[in-house]
Scaffold this active site. Structure first.
Site, PDB file in Angstrom:
ATOM      1  N   SER A 197      26.091 -42.079 -23.846  1.00 55.24           N
ATOM      2  CA  SER A 197      25.686 -43.480 -24.809  1.00 55.24           C
ATOM      3  C   SER A 197      25.543 -42.393 -26.241  1.00 55.24           C
ATOM      4  O   SER A 197      24.517 -41.347 -26.158  1.00 55.24           O
ATOM      5  CB  SER A 197      24.957 -43.656 -24.107  1.00 55.24           C
ATOM      6  OG  SER A 197      23.948 -44.675 -25.435  1.00 55.24           O
TER       7      SER A 197
ATOM      8  N   TYR B  48      15.978 -44.224 -20.441  1.00 54.34           N
ATOM      9  CA  TYR B  48      17.559 -44.697 -20.241  1.00 54.34           C
ATOM     10  C   TYR B  48      17.466 -43.455 -21.032  1.00 54.34           C
ATOM     11  O   TYR B  48      19.258 -42.865 -20.465  1.00 54.34           O
ATOM     12  CB  TYR B  48      17.598 -45.780 -19.948  1.00 54.34           C
ATOM     13  CG  TYR B  48      19.246 -46.174 -20.719  1.00 54.34           C
ATOM     14  CD1 TYR B  48      19.811 -46.494 -22.225  1.00 54.34           C
ATOM     15  CD2 TYR B  48      20.323 -46.170 -20.072  1.00 54.34           C
ATOM     16  CE1 TYR B  48      21.118 -45.948 -22.383  1.00 54.34           C
ATOM     17  CE2 TYR B  48      21.550 -46.522 -20.188  1.00 54.34           C
ATOM     18  CZ  TYR B  48      21.646 -46.408 -21.490  1.00 54.34           C
ATOM     19  OH  TYR B  48      23.371 -46.016 -21.035  1.00 54.34           O
TER      20      TYR B  48
ATOM     21  N   LYS C  35      21.097 -40.326 -20.037  1.00 54.00           N
ATOM     22  CA  LYS C  35      21.549 -39.672 -20.505  1.00 54.00           C
ATOM     23  C   LYS C  35      22.047 -38.455 -20.879  1.00 54.00           C
ATOM     24  O   LYS C  35      23.071 -37.568 -20.647  1.00 54.00           O
ATOM     25  CB  LYS C  35      21.953 -40.539 -20.940  1.00 54.00           C
ATOM     26  CG  LYS C  35      22.480 -41.872 -20.772  1.00 54.00           C
ATOM     27  CD  LYS C  35      23.598 -42.432 -19.899  1.00 54.00           C
ATOM     28  CE  LYS C  35      23.917 -43.980 -19.671  1.00 54.00           C
ATOM     29  NZ  LYS C  35      25.400 -44.203 -18.191  1.00 54.00           N
TER      30      LYS C  35
END
Ligand code: WQD
Length: 337
Positions: free
Chosen positions: A124, A148, A152
């Site tokens: 991302s 989050y 990644k």
């Protein structure tokens, strides 16, 4: 030889499975339906006219993964499975680290055990944090502002270390910008669980009359109209990028990363206006203070993807809004259970 797709019934996963099948790949999918619905399986088959094997499995279940690898001749993995709500990751970090990191470690251990050493990973643009400048290039510094995004970044690092430890591994990390839209058939699209965080499903609730107005999170950014600017990309363009990345990952070894975006930004007001054009509705706006953690501007420099993968986005913001609206009209209550 099959491509194994983790989380292949979800929003981006399902659109990628469609493009894999259209491109002639044999596909095996596993998904635990945490953020997806079983009806999507048949819809993928309807869209493509092709069949594929499906397992209702969780990447945290090693035995289930062993069965998948033992029953199928897997040649590569495209890894989507993972939790992705930024706000929830802040309030429940252990849930995110356990699922996303431990789950990925188990998947990678099973790949190594079964001698499958090619992976395309769903990363991302959030790994860039708040960049010093735009457009963002893959050599920009990376940082995470929430658990989050940290997952990644950690998985990218795990993959990098794996390719250093064993030269047979090939890992391609695709850094998505802002995926929106739906398949042109209107059979599959974005159907988030619960109250959506991302702007497109929130705009759609206003356009459908479920909500009174869209909240515009700040008009005091240093942007042309004061609202946040993002690189929105049609989910079908994003799906096709995975096919290009898979071909590249099969041709080379080592660790690579690619920005997958259109290479231009649109403001909040511009995307709301675009959806008004697509839906023929007027969308009320209420300006609120900035959302904590938001950055002002984010858009990609997608040069590497074009020059090395031979991929570039083709669909416009109006295409994205048209297809998102079409999915909503055909599925007013999202996917039925
Ligand atoms: C877009 C713009 C908001 C809602 C997130 C994740 C990122 C990635 C994509 C997974 C911003 C504004 C939004 C609203 C608004 N997900 N907005 N009113 O925050 O760029 O990225 O989704 O990888 O990791 O962080 O997307 O759609 O939430 O916001 O004004 O009701 O719309 O401020 O400028 P974001 P978003």
């Amino acid at each position: 030889m099959s491509v194994l797709v983790s989380g292949g019934v979800g929003f981006i996963g399902s659109h990628t499975v469609v493009e894999l099948l259209n491109a002639g790949y044999d596909v095996v999918v596993f998904d635990n339906f945490y953020n997806s619905k079983p009806c999507v399986i048949d819809r993928i088959k309807t869209i493509t006219g092709k069949d594929f094997k499906f397992y209702n499995a969780d990447m945290l279940n090693p035995a289930a993964l062993d069965v998948i690898f033992e029953e199928n001749d897997i040649d590569a993995v495209i890894h989507f499975a993972g939790y992705k709500a930024v706000g929830e990751s802040v309030s429940q970090p252990l849930k995110y680290y356990h699922n996303n990191i431990t789950g990925t470690l188990i998947l990678l251990e099973k790949m190594a055990k079964h001698n499958v050493k090619t992976i395309v990973f769903s990363s991302s643009a959030t790994v860039y944090g708040d960049p010093e400048s735009v457009p963002m290039r893959e050599d920009f510094p990376t940082s995470a502002t929430n658990p989050y995004g940290q997952t990644k970044l950690m998985i990218e690092q795990i993959l990098k270390d794996l390719t250093v430890s064993d030269a047979e591994w090939s890992a391609s990390c695709l850094r998505y910008f802002n995926p929106i839209g739906a398949h042109k058939s209107g059979l599959i699209g974005e159907d988030p669980m619960g109250i959506p965080n991302n702007i497109m499903p929130r705009i759609q609730k206003v356009a459908a009359g479920e909500w009174d107005a869209i909240t515009v999170y700040g008009t005091d950014y240093d942007t042309p109209d004061g609202t946040g600017v993002r690189d929105y990309i049609h989910v079908t363009d994003l799906a096709k990028a995975h096919i290009a990345a898979l071909k590249r990952a099969k041709a080379v070894t080592g660790w690579e990363t690619y920005n997958i975006g259109c290479g231009r930004g649109y403001s909040v007001y511009e995307i709301i206006d675009a959806y008004e054009r697509a839906s023929g509705t007027s969308i009320n706006r209420v300006v609120t203070p900035r959302r904590p953690g938001d950055i002002a501007v984010s858009y990609a420099d997608p040069t590497r993807a074009k020059e090395i993968l031979g991929w570039e986005a083709e669909l416009t913001l109006d295409d994205m809004c048209r297809d998102a609206y079409n999915f909503r009209i055909k599925n007013p209550r999202g996917y039925e259970d």
